[in-house]
Design a protein around this motif. Structure first.
Motif, PDB file in Angstrom:
ATOM      1  N   ALA A  18       0.778  -1.254  -0.055  1.00 43.26           N
ATOM      2  CA  ALA A  18       0.113  -0.061   0.018  1.00 43.26           C
ATOM      3  C   ALA A  18       0.946   1.290   0.013  1.00 43.26           C
ATOM      4  O   ALA A  18       0.526   2.318  -0.752  1.00 43.26           O
ATOM      5  N   VAL A  19       1.798   1.351   0.798  1.00 48.70           N
ATOM      6  CA  VAL A  19       2.881   2.322   0.575  1.00 48.70           C
ATOM      7  C   VAL A  19       3.433   2.570  -0.615  1.00 48.70           C
ATOM      8  O   VAL A  19       3.361   3.829  -1.024  1.00 48.70           O
ATOM      9  N   LEU A  20       3.890   1.376  -1.119  1.00 50.65           N
ATOM     10  CA  LEU A  20       4.546   1.894  -2.451  1.00 50.65           C
ATOM     11  C   LEU A  20       3.562   2.155  -3.442  1.00 50.65           C
ATOM     12  O   LEU A  20       3.656   3.144  -4.169  1.00 50.65           O
ATOM     13  N   SER A  21       2.226   1.664  -3.576  1.00 54.56           N
ATOM     14  CA  SER A  21       1.296   2.146  -4.305  1.00 54.56           C
ATOM     15  C   SER A  21       0.908   3.773  -4.351  1.00 54.56           C
ATOM     16  O   SER A  21       0.653   4.257  -5.097  1.00 54.56           O
ATOM     17  N   VAL A  22       0.634   3.954  -2.984  1.00 53.36           N
ATOM     18  CA  VAL A  22       0.330   5.385  -2.863  1.00 53.36           C
ATOM     19  C   VAL A  22       1.318   6.420  -2.901  1.00 53.36           C
ATOM     20  O   VAL A  22       1.197   7.353  -3.451  1.00 53.36           O
ATOM     21  N   MET A  26      -6.157   1.475   0.699  1.00 55.48           N
ATOM     22  CA  MET A  26      -5.072   0.722   0.039  1.00 55.48           C
ATOM     23  C   MET A  26      -4.739  -0.511   0.686  1.00 55.48           C
ATOM     24  O   MET A  26      -4.523  -1.578   0.257  1.00 55.48           O
ATOM     25  N   ILE A  27      -4.444  -0.473   2.008  1.00 55.94           N
ATOM     26  CA  ILE A  27      -3.962  -1.503   2.943  1.00 55.94           C
ATOM     27  C   ILE A  27      -4.646  -2.686   3.013  1.00 55.94           C
ATOM     28  O   ILE A  27      -4.678  -3.760   2.534  1.00 55.94           O
ATOM     29  N   SER A  28      -6.093  -2.292   2.822  1.00 58.83           N
ATOM     30  CA  SER A  28      -7.201  -3.194   2.886  1.00 58.83           C
ATOM     31  C   SER A  28      -7.085  -4.103   1.511  1.00 58.83           C
ATOM     32  O   SER A  28      -7.077  -5.320   1.490  1.00 58.83           O
ATOM     33  N   SER A  29      -7.173  -3.173   0.484  1.00 60.53           N
ATOM     34  CA  SER A  29      -7.099  -3.823  -0.795  1.00 60.53           C
ATOM     35  C   SER A  29      -5.809  -4.613  -1.148  1.00 60.53           C
ATOM     36  O   SER A  29      -5.778  -6.095  -1.872  1.00 60.53           O
ATOM     37  N   CYS A  45     -11.237   1.831   9.587  1.00 58.78           N
ATOM     38  CA  CYS A  45     -10.463   2.864   9.920  1.00 58.78           C
ATOM     39  C   CYS A  45     -10.137   4.057   8.713  1.00 58.78           C
ATOM     40  O   CYS A  45     -10.124   5.159   9.082  1.00 58.78           O
ATOM     41  N   GLY A  46     -10.160   3.589   7.596  1.00 54.93           N
ATOM     42  CA  GLY A  46      -9.736   4.494   6.567  1.00 54.93           C
ATOM     43  C   GLY A  46     -11.121   5.449   6.342  1.00 54.93           C
ATOM     44  O   GLY A  46     -10.869   6.541   5.954  1.00 54.93           O
ATOM     45  N   ARG A  47     -12.390   4.824   6.519  1.00 54.67           N
ATOM     46  CA  ARG A  47     -13.464   5.741   6.032  1.00 54.67           C
ATOM     47  C   ARG A  47     -13.542   6.918   7.331  1.00 54.67           C
ATOM     48  O   ARG A  47     -13.888   8.019   7.037  1.00 54.67           O
TER      49      ARG A  47
END
Length: 303
Positions: free
Chosen positions: A108-112, A225-228, A287-289
Protein backbone atom coordinates in the motif's frame (compact mmCIF):
# COMPACT_ATOMS: atom_id res chain seq x y z
CA UNK A 1 22.09 31.26 25.67
CA UNK A 2 19.58 33.84 24.45
CA UNK A 3 20.50 33.16 20.82
CA UNK A 4 20.01 29.40 21.28
CA UNK A 5 16.66 30.05 22.91
CA UNK A 6 15.53 32.23 20.05
CA UNK A 7 16.65 29.66 17.50
CA UNK A 8 14.84 26.88 19.31
CA UNK A 9 11.58 28.78 19.66
CA UNK A 10 10.28 28.19 16.08
CA UNK A 11 11.02 24.49 16.43
CA UNK A 12 9.15 24.30 19.71
CA UNK A 13 6.25 26.21 18.21
CA UNK A 14 6.14 23.78 15.30
CA UNK A 15 6.04 20.80 17.65
CA UNK A 16 3.31 22.46 19.69
CA UNK A 17 1.22 22.96 16.55
CA UNK A 18 1.73 19.31 15.58
CA UNK A 19 0.67 18.13 19.03
CA UNK A 20 -2.44 20.31 18.95
CA UNK A 21 -3.27 19.06 15.47
CA UNK A 22 -2.86 15.43 16.57
CA UNK A 23 -5.07 16.09 19.61
CA UNK A 24 -7.78 17.62 17.41
CA UNK A 25 -7.55 14.68 15.02
CA UNK A 26 -7.92 12.12 17.83
CA UNK A 27 -10.82 14.06 19.36
CA UNK A 28 -12.65 13.99 16.03
CA UNK A 29 -11.71 10.37 15.34
CA UNK A 30 -13.16 9.22 18.67
CA UNK A 31 -16.61 10.31 17.48
CA UNK A 32 -16.60 7.51 14.91
CA UNK A 33 -17.69 4.31 16.60
CA UNK A 34 -16.92 2.19 13.54
CA UNK A 35 -13.47 3.73 13.27
CA UNK A 36 -12.72 2.94 16.92
CA UNK A 37 -13.92 -0.63 16.40
CA UNK A 38 -11.64 -1.03 13.39
CA UNK A 39 -8.72 0.51 15.25
CA UNK A 40 -9.22 -1.84 18.19
CA UNK A 41 -9.27 -4.85 15.86
CA UNK A 42 -6.07 -3.68 14.15
CA UNK A 43 -4.34 -3.24 17.51
CA UNK A 44 -5.23 -6.81 18.44
CA UNK A 45 -4.01 -8.19 15.10
CA UNK A 46 -0.85 -6.11 15.34
CA UNK A 47 -0.08 -7.33 18.86
CA UNK A 48 -0.72 -10.92 17.79
CA UNK A 49 1.67 -10.53 14.84
CA UNK A 50 4.40 -8.84 16.88
CA UNK A 51 4.26 -11.33 19.73
CA UNK A 52 3.97 -14.42 17.51
CA UNK A 53 7.60 -15.53 18.13
CA UNK A 54 6.84 -15.55 21.87
CA UNK A 55 3.31 -16.99 21.82
CA UNK A 56 3.54 -19.67 19.13
CA UNK A 57 7.30 -19.96 18.48
CA UNK A 58 9.22 -19.82 15.23
CA UNK A 59 9.01 -23.62 14.81
CA UNK A 60 5.24 -23.57 14.25
CA UNK A 61 5.77 -23.98 10.49
CA UNK A 62 7.90 -27.12 10.82
CA UNK A 63 6.43 -30.26 9.25
CA UNK A 64 8.90 -32.84 10.55
CA UNK A 65 7.90 -32.54 14.20
CA UNK A 66 4.25 -31.51 13.87
CA UNK A 67 2.46 -31.92 17.21
CA UNK A 68 -0.77 -33.46 15.89
CA UNK A 69 -2.17 -35.84 13.34
CA UNK A 70 -3.10 -34.58 9.86
CA UNK A 71 -6.46 -32.82 9.57
CA UNK A 72 -7.58 -33.16 13.19
CA UNK A 73 -10.85 -31.44 13.99
CA UNK A 74 -10.86 -28.61 16.56
CA UNK A 75 -10.34 -29.86 20.10
CA UNK A 76 -9.08 -28.72 23.47
CA UNK A 77 -5.49 -29.36 22.42
CA UNK A 78 -5.89 -27.74 19.00
CA UNK A 79 -8.64 -25.06 19.16
CA UNK A 80 -8.65 -24.57 15.38
CA UNK A 81 -7.65 -28.09 14.42
CA UNK A 82 -4.59 -29.10 12.41
CA UNK A 83 -3.55 -28.83 8.78
CA UNK A 84 -2.61 -31.64 6.41
CA UNK A 85 0.80 -31.94 8.06
CA UNK A 86 -0.53 -32.01 11.62
CA UNK A 87 0.52 -28.45 12.46
CA UNK A 88 -1.55 -26.34 14.86
CA UNK A 89 -3.77 -24.08 12.73
CA UNK A 90 -4.16 -21.50 15.50
CA UNK A 91 -0.40 -20.99 15.60
CA UNK A 92 -0.24 -20.88 11.80
CA UNK A 93 -2.97 -18.23 11.61
CA UNK A 94 -1.22 -16.10 14.23
CA UNK A 95 2.13 -16.49 12.49
CA UNK A 96 0.56 -15.78 9.09
CA UNK A 97 -0.59 -12.38 10.35
CA UNK A 98 3.04 -11.22 10.28
CA UNK A 99 3.43 -11.81 6.55
CA UNK A 100 -0.04 -10.76 5.44
CA UNK A 101 0.03 -7.47 7.37
CA UNK A 102 3.61 -6.69 6.34
CA UNK A 103 2.96 -7.31 2.65
CA UNK A 104 -0.29 -5.35 2.77
CA UNK A 105 1.36 -2.37 4.47
CA UNK A 106 4.44 -2.21 2.22
CA UNK A 107 2.44 -2.75 -0.97
CA UNK A 108 0.00 0.00 0.00
CA UNK A 109 2.83 2.42 0.82
CA UNK A 110 4.49 1.69 -2.54
CA UNK A 111 1.22 2.11 -4.41
CA UNK A 112 0.29 5.37 -2.71
CA UNK A 113 3.83 6.75 -3.09
CA UNK A 114 3.77 6.14 -6.85
CA UNK A 115 0.27 7.57 -7.14
CA UNK A 116 1.15 10.66 -5.08
CA UNK A 117 4.25 11.42 -7.16
CA UNK A 118 2.39 10.96 -10.44
CA UNK A 119 -0.62 12.96 -9.23
CA UNK A 120 1.36 15.92 -7.88
CA UNK A 121 3.73 16.19 -10.84
CA UNK A 122 1.01 15.85 -13.49
CA UNK A 123 -1.10 18.42 -11.66
CA UNK A 124 1.83 20.85 -11.41
CA UNK A 125 3.47 20.39 -14.80
CA UNK A 126 1.41 20.82 -17.91
CA UNK A 127 2.00 19.85 -21.51
CA UNK A 128 3.30 16.59 -22.95
CA UNK A 129 4.60 15.24 -19.65
CA UNK A 130 1.19 15.37 -17.98
CA UNK A 131 -0.60 14.12 -21.10
CA UNK A 132 1.60 11.03 -21.50
CA UNK A 133 1.50 10.10 -17.81
CA UNK A 134 -2.26 10.49 -17.58
CA UNK A 135 -2.79 8.33 -20.67
CA UNK A 136 -0.63 5.65 -18.98
CA UNK A 137 -2.73 6.10 -15.83
CA UNK A 138 -5.93 5.68 -17.85
CA UNK A 139 -4.53 2.47 -19.36
CA UNK A 140 -3.83 1.05 -15.91
CA UNK A 141 -7.31 2.09 -14.76
CA UNK A 142 -9.14 0.18 -17.49
CA UNK A 143 -7.01 -2.94 -17.04
CA UNK A 144 -7.98 -5.32 -14.20
CA UNK A 145 -5.51 -4.75 -11.39
CA UNK A 146 -5.53 -8.37 -10.27
CA UNK A 147 -4.82 -9.64 -13.79
CA UNK A 148 -1.83 -7.30 -14.09
CA UNK A 149 -0.55 -8.35 -10.66
CA UNK A 150 -0.88 -12.04 -11.58
CA UNK A 151 0.96 -11.48 -14.86
CA UNK A 152 3.78 -9.61 -13.12
CA UNK A 153 4.05 -12.16 -10.31
CA UNK A 154 4.15 -14.99 -12.86
CA UNK A 155 7.18 -13.73 -14.78
CA UNK A 156 9.19 -12.87 -11.66
CA UNK A 157 10.64 -15.05 -8.94
CA UNK A 158 8.27 -16.18 -6.19
CA UNK A 159 9.12 -14.07 -3.16
CA UNK A 160 7.58 -11.51 -0.84
CA UNK A 161 9.36 -8.74 -2.73
CA UNK A 162 7.71 -9.86 -5.95
CA UNK A 163 4.26 -9.87 -4.35
CA UNK A 164 4.79 -6.38 -2.89
CA UNK A 165 6.05 -5.07 -6.23
CA UNK A 166 3.26 -6.72 -8.21
CA UNK A 167 0.57 -5.18 -6.01
CA UNK A 168 2.24 -1.79 -5.62
CA UNK A 169 2.97 -1.04 -9.28
CA UNK A 170 -0.48 -2.08 -10.50
CA UNK A 171 -2.78 -0.36 -7.98
CA UNK A 172 -1.56 3.26 -8.00
CA UNK A 173 -3.77 4.86 -10.72
CA UNK A 174 -6.74 5.60 -8.44
CA UNK A 175 -4.48 7.45 -6.01
CA UNK A 176 -2.86 9.33 -8.88
CA UNK A 177 -6.24 10.54 -10.15
CA UNK A 178 -7.38 11.68 -6.71
CA UNK A 179 -4.12 13.45 -5.90
CA UNK A 180 -3.98 15.14 -9.30
CA UNK A 181 -7.49 16.53 -8.84
CA UNK A 182 -6.55 17.90 -5.43
CA UNK A 183 -3.29 19.32 -6.81
CA UNK A 184 -5.13 21.18 -9.56
CA UNK A 185 -7.45 22.63 -6.94
CA UNK A 186 -4.54 23.77 -4.75
CA UNK A 187 -2.58 25.24 -7.65
CA UNK A 188 -5.53 27.45 -8.62
CA UNK A 189 -5.43 29.29 -5.29
CA UNK A 190 -4.05 32.84 -5.10
CA UNK A 191 -1.21 32.12 -2.68
CA UNK A 192 0.34 29.77 -5.22
CA UNK A 193 0.50 32.62 -7.71
CA UNK A 194 2.09 34.83 -5.08
CA UNK A 195 4.67 32.15 -4.30
CA UNK A 196 5.55 31.90 -8.00
CA UNK A 197 5.77 35.69 -8.30
CA UNK A 198 8.18 35.78 -5.37
CA UNK A 199 10.49 33.34 -7.14
CA UNK A 200 9.34 30.00 -5.76
CA UNK A 201 10.56 27.16 -7.96
CA UNK A 202 8.80 23.97 -8.94
CA UNK A 203 10.27 21.95 -6.08
CA UNK A 204 9.35 24.63 -3.55
CA UNK A 205 5.78 24.87 -4.79
CA UNK A 206 5.22 21.09 -4.83
CA UNK A 207 6.85 20.30 -1.48
CA UNK A 208 5.98 23.39 0.59
CA UNK A 209 2.51 24.21 -0.72
CA UNK A 210 0.97 21.33 -2.66
CA UNK A 211 2.19 18.33 -0.65
CA UNK A 212 0.92 19.55 2.77
CA UNK A 213 -2.51 20.16 1.26
CA UNK A 214 -2.78 16.74 -0.40
CA UNK A 215 -1.22 14.81 2.50
CA UNK A 216 -4.57 14.25 4.31
CA UNK A 217 -5.91 12.65 1.14
CA UNK A 218 -2.76 10.54 0.82
CA UNK A 219 -3.03 9.32 4.42
CA UNK A 220 -6.68 8.37 4.02
CA UNK A 221 -5.95 6.62 0.72
CA UNK A 222 -3.06 4.68 2.31
CA UNK A 223 -5.35 3.30 4.99
CA UNK A 224 -7.89 2.20 2.41
CA UNK A 225 -5.23 0.73 0.13
CA UNK A 226 -3.87 -1.53 2.88
CA UNK A 227 -7.20 -3.34 2.91
CA UNK A 228 -7.05 -3.92 -0.86
CA UNK A 229 -3.40 -4.97 -0.64
CA UNK A 230 -4.12 -7.58 2.04
CA UNK A 231 -6.85 -9.05 -0.16
CA UNK A 232 -4.58 -8.97 -3.23
CA UNK A 233 -1.77 -10.73 -1.33
CA UNK A 234 -4.17 -13.42 -0.17
CA UNK A 235 -5.42 -13.88 -3.74
CA UNK A 236 -1.92 -14.20 -5.19
CA UNK A 237 -0.90 -16.66 -2.46
CA UNK A 238 -4.09 -18.66 -2.99
CA UNK A 239 -3.24 -18.93 -6.69
CA UNK A 240 0.21 -20.26 -5.82
CA UNK A 241 2.08 -17.08 -6.77
CA UNK A 242 3.26 -16.18 -3.28
CA UNK A 243 6.44 -17.13 -1.47
CA UNK A 244 6.17 -20.87 -0.65
CA UNK A 245 8.76 -20.58 2.13
CA UNK A 246 6.62 -18.33 4.39
CA UNK A 247 3.29 -18.74 6.13
CA UNK A 248 0.50 -16.35 5.15
CA UNK A 249 -3.28 -16.44 5.29
CA UNK A 250 -3.58 -16.79 1.54
CA UNK A 251 -0.95 -19.54 1.61
CA UNK A 252 -3.01 -21.43 4.21
CA UNK A 253 -6.05 -21.26 1.94
CA UNK A 254 -3.95 -22.52 -0.94
CA UNK A 255 -2.72 -25.43 1.20
CA UNK A 256 -6.31 -26.22 2.14
CA UNK A 257 -7.32 -26.29 -1.51
CA UNK A 258 -4.46 -28.62 -2.40
CA UNK A 259 -5.36 -30.91 0.51
CA UNK A 260 -8.95 -31.20 -0.74
CA UNK A 261 -10.42 -29.58 2.35
CA UNK A 262 -13.38 -28.21 0.38
CA UNK A 263 -14.57 -31.57 -0.92
CA UNK A 264 -13.68 -33.39 2.31
CA UNK A 265 -15.63 -30.95 4.48
CA UNK A 266 -12.63 -29.95 6.61
CA UNK A 267 -14.10 -26.54 7.32
CA UNK A 268 -11.62 -25.71 10.09
CA UNK A 269 -8.85 -25.64 7.48
CA UNK A 270 -10.60 -22.93 5.47
CA UNK A 271 -12.62 -20.78 7.88
CA UNK A 272 -9.94 -19.35 10.26
CA UNK A 273 -7.60 -17.80 7.63
CA UNK A 274 -10.59 -16.65 5.59
CA UNK A 275 -12.16 -14.93 8.60
CA UNK A 276 -8.80 -13.35 9.50
CA UNK A 277 -8.48 -11.89 6.00
CA UNK A 278 -12.04 -10.56 6.07
CA UNK A 279 -11.68 -9.03 9.54
CA UNK A 280 -8.39 -7.25 8.73
CA UNK A 281 -9.75 -5.92 5.45
CA UNK A 282 -12.90 -4.71 7.21
CA UNK A 283 -10.91 -3.12 10.05
CA UNK A 284 -8.67 -1.17 7.68
CA UNK A 285 -11.70 -0.07 5.67
CA UNK A 286 -13.47 1.20 8.80
CA UNK A 287 -10.34 3.08 9.88
CA UNK A 288 -9.85 4.51 6.42
CA UNK A 289 -13.42 5.78 6.20
CA UNK A 290 -13.14 7.36 9.64
CA UNK A 291 -9.82 9.04 8.77
CA UNK A 292 -11.29 10.26 5.49
CA UNK A 293 -14.31 11.72 7.27
CA UNK A 294 -12.15 13.46 9.90
CA UNK A 295 -9.77 14.97 7.35
CA UNK A 296 -12.61 15.99 5.04
CA UNK A 297 -15.52 17.13 7.25
CA UNK A 298 -17.70 17.74 4.19
CA UNK A 299 -18.14 13.95 3.96
CA UNK A 300 -20.07 14.03 7.22
CA UNK A 301 -19.64 12.10 10.44
CA UNK A 302 -20.44 8.41 10.65
CA UNK A 303 -21.15 7.17 14.14
Amino acid sequence: MTTDLVKATPRRLAWQRRRRSAARFWKSYRRHGAGLLGLGALVLFGLAALTAPLTVGSDVAGVTDAPGAPLEAPSGEFPLGTDRFGRDLLGLVIWGARVSLLVGLLAAVLSVAIGAVVGITTGHFKGMYATVLMRITDWFLVMPTLVLAIALATVMSRSLGTVILAIGVTSWPTTARLVRAQTLSVESRPYIERAKALGGGHWHIMTRHVLPNVMPLVLAQTTLMISSSVLAEATLAFLGLGDPTVISWGGLLQDAREAGAVSAGDWWYLVPPGIAIALVALAFTLCGRAVESVLNPRLGVTR
